[in-house]
Design an enzyme around this catalytic site. Structure first.
Site, PDB file in Angstrom:
ATOM      1  N   GLU A  53       2.965  30.298  52.446  1.00 15.29           N
ATOM      2  CA  GLU A  53       2.678  28.873  52.289  1.00 15.29           C
ATOM      3  C   GLU A  53       3.323  28.025  53.381  1.00 15.29           C
ATOM      4  OE1 GLU A  53       1.698  28.551  47.600  1.00 15.29           O
ATOM      5  OE2 GLU A  53       3.827  28.488  48.081  1.00 15.29           O
ATOM      6  N   CYS A  87       6.875  22.152  57.072  1.00 16.33           N
ATOM      7  CA  CYS A  87       7.811  23.169  56.608  1.00 16.33           C
ATOM      8  C   CYS A  87       7.090  24.518  56.686  1.00 16.33           C
ATOM      9  CB  CYS A  87       8.222  22.832  55.176  1.00 16.33           C
ATOM     10  SG  CYS A  87       9.308  24.058  54.437  1.00 16.33           S
ATOM     11  N   CYS A 132      10.999  37.378  50.761  1.00 16.96           N
ATOM     12  CA  CYS A 132      12.351  37.250  51.309  1.00 16.96           C
ATOM     13  C   CYS A 132      13.247  38.279  50.636  1.00 16.96           C
ATOM     14  CB  CYS A 132      12.910  35.850  51.047  1.00 16.96           C
ATOM     15  SG  CYS A 132      14.481  35.514  51.871  1.00 16.96           S
ATOM     16  N   CYS A 155      18.554  35.082  46.771  1.00 22.40           N
ATOM     17  CA  CYS A 155      19.298  33.950  46.201  1.00 22.40           C
ATOM     18  C   CYS A 155      18.769  33.721  44.777  1.00 22.40           C
ATOM     19  CB  CYS A 155      19.113  32.698  47.052  1.00 22.40           C
ATOM     20  SG  CYS A 155      19.707  32.936  48.739  1.00 22.40           S
ATOM     21  N   CYS A 160      16.079  30.822  43.807  1.00 24.53           N
ATOM     22  CA  CYS A 160      14.926  30.600  44.689  1.00 24.53           C
ATOM     23  C   CYS A 160      13.726  31.412  44.234  1.00 24.53           C
ATOM     24  CB  CYS A 160      15.287  30.954  46.128  1.00 24.53           C
ATOM     25  SG  CYS A 160      13.909  30.746  47.275  1.00 24.53           S
ATOM     26  N   CYS A 182      11.108  22.319  47.627  1.00 22.44           N
ATOM     27  CA  CYS A 182      12.045  23.337  48.122  1.00 22.44           C
ATOM     28  C   CYS A 182      12.230  24.429  47.087  1.00 22.44           C
ATOM     29  CB  CYS A 182      13.423  22.754  48.357  1.00 22.44           C
ATOM     30  SG  CYS A 182      13.459  21.380  49.465  1.00 22.44           S
TER      31      CYS A 182
HETATM   32  N1  SAH Z   1      16.106  31.228  53.931  1.00 21.19           N
HETATM   33  C1  SAH Z   1      16.451  29.959  54.512  1.00 21.19           C
HETATM   34  C2  SAH Z   1      15.323  28.938  54.515  1.00 21.19           C
HETATM   35  C3  SAH Z   1      14.429  28.799  53.314  1.00 21.19           C
HETATM   36  S1  SAH Z   1      14.856  27.837  51.922  1.00 21.19           S
HETATM   37  C4  SAH Z   1      17.657  29.393  53.816  1.00 21.19           C
HETATM   38  O1  SAH Z   1      18.117  29.974  52.862  1.00 21.19           O
HETATM   39  O2  SAH Z   1      18.181  28.394  54.273  1.00 21.19           O
HETATM   40  C5  SAH Z   1      15.030  26.150  52.251  1.00 21.19           C
HETATM   41  C6  SAH Z   1      16.062  25.525  51.311  1.00 21.19           C
HETATM   42  O3  SAH Z   1      15.596  25.414  49.946  1.00 21.19           O
HETATM   43  C7  SAH Z   1      17.341  26.355  51.252  1.00 21.19           C
HETATM   44  O4  SAH Z   1      18.470  25.538  51.340  1.00 21.19           O
HETATM   45  C8  SAH Z   1      17.224  26.966  49.889  1.00 21.19           C
HETATM   46  O5  SAH Z   1      18.456  27.404  49.408  1.00 21.19           O
HETATM   47  C9  SAH Z   1      16.626  25.838  49.080  1.00 21.19           C
HETATM   48  N2  SAH Z   1      16.112  26.264  47.782  1.00 21.19           N
HETATM   49  C10 SAH Z   1      15.737  27.512  47.402  1.00 21.19           C
HETATM   50  N3  SAH Z   1      15.323  27.516  46.126  1.00 21.19           N
HETATM   51  C11 SAH Z   1      15.428  26.253  45.677  1.00 21.19           C
HETATM   52  C12 SAH Z   1      15.104  25.625  44.445  1.00 21.19           C
HETATM   53  N4  SAH Z   1      14.573  26.307  43.421  1.00 21.19           N
HETATM   54  N5  SAH Z   1      15.324  24.297  44.335  1.00 21.19           N
HETATM   55  C13 SAH Z   1      15.802  23.588  45.382  1.00 21.19           C
HETATM   56  N6  SAH Z   1      16.117  24.129  46.569  1.00 21.19           N
HETATM   57  C14 SAH Z   1      15.927  25.447  46.727  1.00 21.19           C
END
Ligand code: SAH
Length: 368
Positions: free
Chosen positions: A95, A108, A115, A119, A122, A338
């Protein structure tokens, strides 16, 4: 012998110049003309490139093409945010999201199908990991959005904050960023291209040597105990090491500040003591904190911190000398916010870093 035509999309300037010289015996200015057609004008058909000599176009068509991503679906949010689901393989999709604001338009983009960073908060992590995107697939997202926005909206900023960990796909992300910065590519300034990482420390040092873009770091916790839980790569590269890499990057690249992302999880990392710990880490440092209200997705165990808690957290940080802002949630109605990008990762290798690292003590843990 027949070989597949070379995809010109995603070839940085030096490589495109080498290609036209070696394969077509053409001068470097031909490469520059091609770049203008491909990136500025969004052309993919050599026939349309009217200032190229007819036989050069015919020759080109024999050995090259501009292969662009295929759109599976398009969605638009009531707030103007747009999302594309793009086909990567037969069963795979990623996406890309466009976020319009009065003074800018941010695209974005994704860097991987799925991935592996795992985390816990996420949505992409839940998909598991399938593969890295190629340079053409990374640049193709910008090409496509630029073309579909068709002059009505402009892409003024690119953030690598979609699906995937960009520094885990360093080899392909770097040439893509060169095209974003190139004046014959998307001609963006270094402050308008942001790479966001969960904290791959060795690659951050490498990046500091090779490319100058804005850096965002997903911090999400003020101490190792909590960060180990939320962002498993922390068990390999703890906070002190991560911050060391951030300050080194700014030194090397003459950067102004690092943006630290911090997702606000109800009852997990949003207490006043967390704000105080964060202030101790970042006070007096070239750092900005971006608080992201958690965006829920099906099956998650987390909840978003209530608004008053987020506001208070921000105020506490500001009072203690740390610049903190709250990221406005966009495109929630189309799951474009995000952490909500799930794409279509049907065929996945379930590579989960967290599981791997739990099995091994910190010092012995191996890179994914
Ligand atoms: N892998 C990279 C970039 C992708 S995520 C990273 O970790 O930075 C972009 C941002 O969205 C990151 O800061 C991530 O931690 C955040 N993010 C992931 N899941 C989220 C969620 N459910 N709600 C809000 N932010 C989230």
């Amino acid at each position: 012998m027949s070989t597949d035509p070379t995809n010109l999309l995603g070839l940085p300037r030096a490589e495109l110049e080498a290609f036209v010289a070696e394969r077509l015996g053409a001068k470097p200015f031909r490469a520059r003309q091609l770049m203008k057609w491909i990136y500025r004008r969004g052309a993919s058909d050599f026939e349309a490139m009217s200032d190229l000599a007819r036989d050069f176009r015919a020759q080109l068509a024999q050995v090259a093409q501009v292969r662009v991503p295929e759109v599976i679906s398009r969605q638009s949010s009531i707030d103007g945010t747009r999302k594309w689901l793009l086909r990567m393989d037969r069963t795979q999709g990623i996406e890309t999201v466009y976020i319009p604001e009065p003074d800018r338009g941010t695209l974005c983009i994704s860097s991987q199908v799925g991935c592996a960073m795992d985390c816990t908060f996420c949505s992409t992590a839940q998909q598991g990991f399938n593969r890295n995107l190629s340079v053409a697939e990374i640049v193709g997202q910008v090409w496509l959005a630029h073309r579909e926005l068709a002059g009505a909206h402009r892409i003024t900023n690119i953030v690598l904050m979609g699906m995937g960990e960009p520094l885990a796909n360093y080899r392909n992300v770097l040439p893509a960023m060169r095209i974003f910065l190139d004046d014959l590519g998307y001609d963006l300034s270094r402050r308008r291209v942001t790479l966001s990482t969960s904290g791959l420390v060795p690659q951050m040092y490498k990046l500091a040597e090779e490319c100058n873009v804005a850096l965002a770091v997903s911090l999400h916790a003020p101490n190792d105990e909590l960060r180990d839980q939320l962002v498993p790569i922390n068990r390999k590269h703890p906070i002190a090491e991560l911050l060391g890499a951030c300050w080194h990057y700014l030194d090397k690249q003459n950067g102004r500040s690092v943006t630290f992302e911090y997702v606000m999880l109800d009852g997990v990392n949003d207490r006043p003591e967390h704000a105080r710990q964060l202030a101790r880490l970042l006070r007096g440092r070239p750092a900005k904190l971006n608080l992201i209200p958690f965006n829920p997705f099906p099956g998650t165990r987390y909840r978003r911190s209530p608004d008053p808690v987020i506001l208070r957290f921000r105020d506490l940080l500001n009072e203690q000398g740390v610049i903190a802002t709250i990221r406005r949630t966009r495109g929630e109605d189309i799951d474009a916010a995000c952490g909500q990008l799930a794409g279509q990762v049907l065929d996945r290798t379930v590579a989960r870093l967290g599981a791997k690292l739990t099995a091994a003590p910190r010092a012995a843990a191996e890179a994914p």
